[in-house]
Design a protein around this motif. Sequence first.
Motif, PDB file in Angstrom:
ATOM      1  N   GLN A 118      55.946 -14.668  26.173  1.00 24.40           N
ATOM      2  CA  GLN A 118      55.616 -13.365  26.741  1.00 24.40           C
ATOM      3  C   GLN A 118      56.522 -12.944  27.903  1.00 24.40           C
ATOM      4  OE1 GLN A 118      51.491 -13.571  27.836  1.00 24.40           O
ATOM      5  NE2 GLN A 118      50.778 -13.833  25.718  1.00 24.40           N
ATOM      6  N   GLY A 119      57.242 -13.897  28.509  1.00 32.07           N
ATOM      7  CA  GLY A 119      58.088 -13.498  29.618  1.00 32.07           C
ATOM      8  C   GLY A 119      58.837 -14.668  30.214  1.00 32.07           C
ATOM      9  N   PHE A 120      59.436 -14.436  31.400  1.00 37.20           N
ATOM     10  CA  PHE A 120      60.213 -15.461  32.107  1.00 37.20           C
ATOM     11  C   PHE A 120      59.426 -15.950  33.317  1.00 37.20           C
ATOM     12  CE2 PHE A 120      63.303 -12.562  30.175  1.00 37.20           C
ATOM     13  CZ  PHE A 120      64.126 -13.443  29.498  1.00 37.20           C
ATOM     14  N   SER A 121      59.566 -17.207  33.587  1.00 36.22           N
ATOM     15  CA  SER A 121      59.057 -17.701  34.862  1.00 36.22           C
ATOM     16  C   SER A 121      59.980 -17.184  35.959  1.00 36.22           C
ATOM     17  CB  SER A 121      59.027 -19.230  34.873  1.00 36.22           C
ATOM     18  OG  SER A 121      60.351 -19.751  34.866  1.00 36.22           O
ATOM     19  N   ALA A 122      59.499 -17.225  37.202  1.00 40.16           N
ATOM     20  CA  ALA A 122      60.312 -16.728  38.318  1.00 40.16           C
ATOM     21  C   ALA A 122      61.618 -17.503  38.423  1.00 40.16           C
ATOM     22  CB  ALA A 122      59.512 -16.837  39.611  1.00 40.16           C
ATOM     23  N   ALA A 123      61.551 -18.823  38.202  1.00 42.20           N
ATOM     24  CA  ALA A 123      62.753 -19.651  38.298  1.00 42.20           C
ATOM     25  C   ALA A 123      63.738 -19.322  37.174  1.00 42.20           C
ATOM     26  CB  ALA A 123      62.376 -21.132  38.259  1.00 42.20           C
TER      27      ALA A 123
END
Length: 516
Positions: free
Chosen positions: A402-407
Amino acid sequence: MYLRILYIDRIGVVHDITAILAKRRMNIVSMEVEKNKIYLECQSVPIQQCKDCIAELSRITGIQKIDEISAMPCKERAEQLDAILTSVHDGILSVNPDGLITQYNPAAARILNLPVKKVIGKPLEAALFKNLLIQETLQTGCQYHNREVYIDGGNSYCVVSTIPLKNNDNEVVGVVALIRDTQEVRSLMNNMTASLPMTFADIPYASAVMRQVVNQARRYAASDSTVLIRGETGTGKELFARALHSSSTRAGAAFVPINCAAIPETLLESELFGYARGAFTGAAKGGKPGMFELANGGTLFLDEVGEVSAHLQVKLLRVLQEKRVRRVGSTKEVAVDVRIIAATNRNLEDMVADKIFREDLYYRLNVIPLLIPPLRERFEDIQLLGELFLKHFAEKLHNPVQGFSAAALQRLQDYNWPGNVRELKNSIERSVNLVDGTLVQPEHIFLGRLSGSQTAPPSVQFEKYQTLEERLAEVEVVILKETLRRFRSSRRMGAVLGLSHTAVLKKLRKYDFSLD
């Protein structure tokens, strides 16, 4: 009056009918005889006289029924044929055994550029139709299918199919030719095979610099002038070319792209300009149109135009100047109406200075320059593009990510993307294939080359004695130089090196590095 007479066939029935009409002094204008049917066209007579004639004809032995009709069958057939010939979009031309033209519809007149009154009843040679393969079909009975031929009068090409007409003895008694405008054939082919048009609304961006480029391109689309798109590989030059075409007055015509670097020089000439019949061993029998002819009325996209050889640069310049193209192996020149959009990732100015690229061709192409900035100069677009690619590949590969982690997002933003948007897209596809959960993590993102991608640590020379501070300073210089090469922004450098914006500026001043 017009009569249809149904009868039982017997010898003398036609004689009996004509005898009654002659006795009544009624002139027969025309007569058609079919099995058990006779059609009569007679001079007009008063109503009562017509009724008396029909009554007398009805008393002839074998006559079953007599009806008044509105027209003779031959006239109805002629009117229907004329309506058909007038309504069809393809040209139709027919000749009799003597080679005289008997049918010639308006579409043929338009395609062959000769009016009907100058053609009907004339022999093929007199009508200047020597190349339409009709005479060959009339003499040999051979049938031709979708052969491209050159039209002398029209100074262009058309596609011809011929059908021999034969009698019961298998003798050729005429020919029908179907003639199609090559531009219409190509437009139909393009409409059936082309991908969905790309518009400026389909180009995603969030950065101010890209907004400025897109606004410039929108203005350029309204013009018919040549556009030269500059930018590094993978920046989306073809997307802009397609959007320029879709927003122009030529949007309804063909967009024909050709990658000048992907085709060997020996083949590129025939691909661009086409070739005539028998131009070389292995050439198609009817010849082949080139990209300029295929794009006639539309847009020709010359990708990687900087790779064109000196020999082809001369021919390309001539076409741009004269608006006419000559196929390889042909003496005929055909007028073309094409808008040129060229693209390159090379420095054409340096190539002109080095005598590798013709200066006159450069000025012909560089009428309206459009520069697409690299991804590293539009930092704000990385997250937007990454999320769009992630959604696309998640749906395509049926992955619930669903998306990217902040890192992971930080890792994408810290990279300088030498391969630009294309490299970003490939990296996201690779990540979606690797991720197991709902978020892409840094370990799922591979940047640069997969093998041997680790940069060797800066080397330190031990030829002379140095203090630790001096050795660290040398390493710091190497690190700053490499980071500055990749990121032309002190803020980006600070994000990568873990330093503040002011600390980066201080170190740059210390070693006399400039951001300009």
